[in-house]
Design a protein around this motif. Structure first.
Motif: not given
Length: 223
Positions: A63-68, A70-74, A112-115, A171-178
């Motif tokens: 579950v991702v709430e952190d705005q930074a 979310k911005d990166a994933l968006a 990125q605006r989704a809660p 996917e690899a970049e998303a994996r790194q972000i999270l």
């Protein structure tokens, strides 16, 4: 075998309503209303009642709430959307398909605006690319039913979402972000928000179900 007393079964009306009106929600996500953690957890408690292969229960939920984050994933999502859709103009596409493309474009611009984002994932004992078709079907079949149950549980609580997978092209970049481990496979990204109104309705389908239901043999449809 004794026939069950159907009168003792619960009314299927509310269940049928949820099943037939759980739409892919994009433009009607309420970006300004916070989503309480307990609401998400309640929906996830229902989600994990879904079946899994060998009852392994290998599901994981990010579950991702952190705005930074979310911005990166968006941004990853938008990169994939740009590669997929290019400079498409929804206004030039007729009918329902044009509306769907316009809705998808809106989501790409505003994701990125989704809660919250919820990413369903599942542990893999071996690399997924090495699995034979039967095992691969069982692997994804152990997380997708739970993820869809989560979407249905959101709908019953006045929230909405949409099944997206475009971030998985990075996917690899998303994996790194999270910080997701290598043995955990992401299967989707679900933006989660309350909906602007709850008056969703069953969708019109182009083909009646009788024409796509094959009985005993392929080609023996009920149409």
């Amino acid at each position: 075998m004794t026939r069950p007393d159907l009168s003792a079964l619960p009314d299927t009306g509310p269940i049928d309503w949820v099943l037939s009106t759980t739409r892919s929600v994009r433009k009607r996500l309420d970006f300004d209303r916070p989503v309480p953690k307990e609401v998400v957890l309640a929906a996830l408690r229902l989600a994990v009642q879904a079946p899994t292969g060998s009852n392994a229960q290998g599901w994981q939920w990010i579950v991702v709430e952190d705005q930074a984050k979310k911005d990166a994933l968006a941004e990853l999502y938008r990169k994939s959307w740009s590669a997929y859709a290019g400079n498409v103009d929804p206004a030039q596409i007729p009918g329902q398909q044009g509306r769907v493309v316009g809705s998808a474009q809106y989501l790409a611009q505003n994701l990125q605006r989704a809660p919250l984002f919820v990413i369903p994932a599942i542990k893999a004992d071996v690399p997924v690319r090495d699995l034979p078709d039967g095992s691969l079907a069982a692997f994804y079949g152990s997380i997708i039913p739970a993820a869809w149950s989560f979407s249905l549980a959101l709908r019953s609580r006045g929230l909405g979402s949409v099944w997206t997978t475009l971030h998985l092209f990075h996917e690899a970049e998303a994996r790194q972000i999270l910080g997701i481990p290598e043995n955990v496979v992401q299967v989707a990204l679900l933006p989660v928000a309350y909906t602007l109104g709850t008056d969703f309705k069953p969708a019109e389908r182009a083909t009646p179900v009788e024409a796509i239901t094959h009985w005993d043999s392929w080609g023996e449809t009920l149409a």
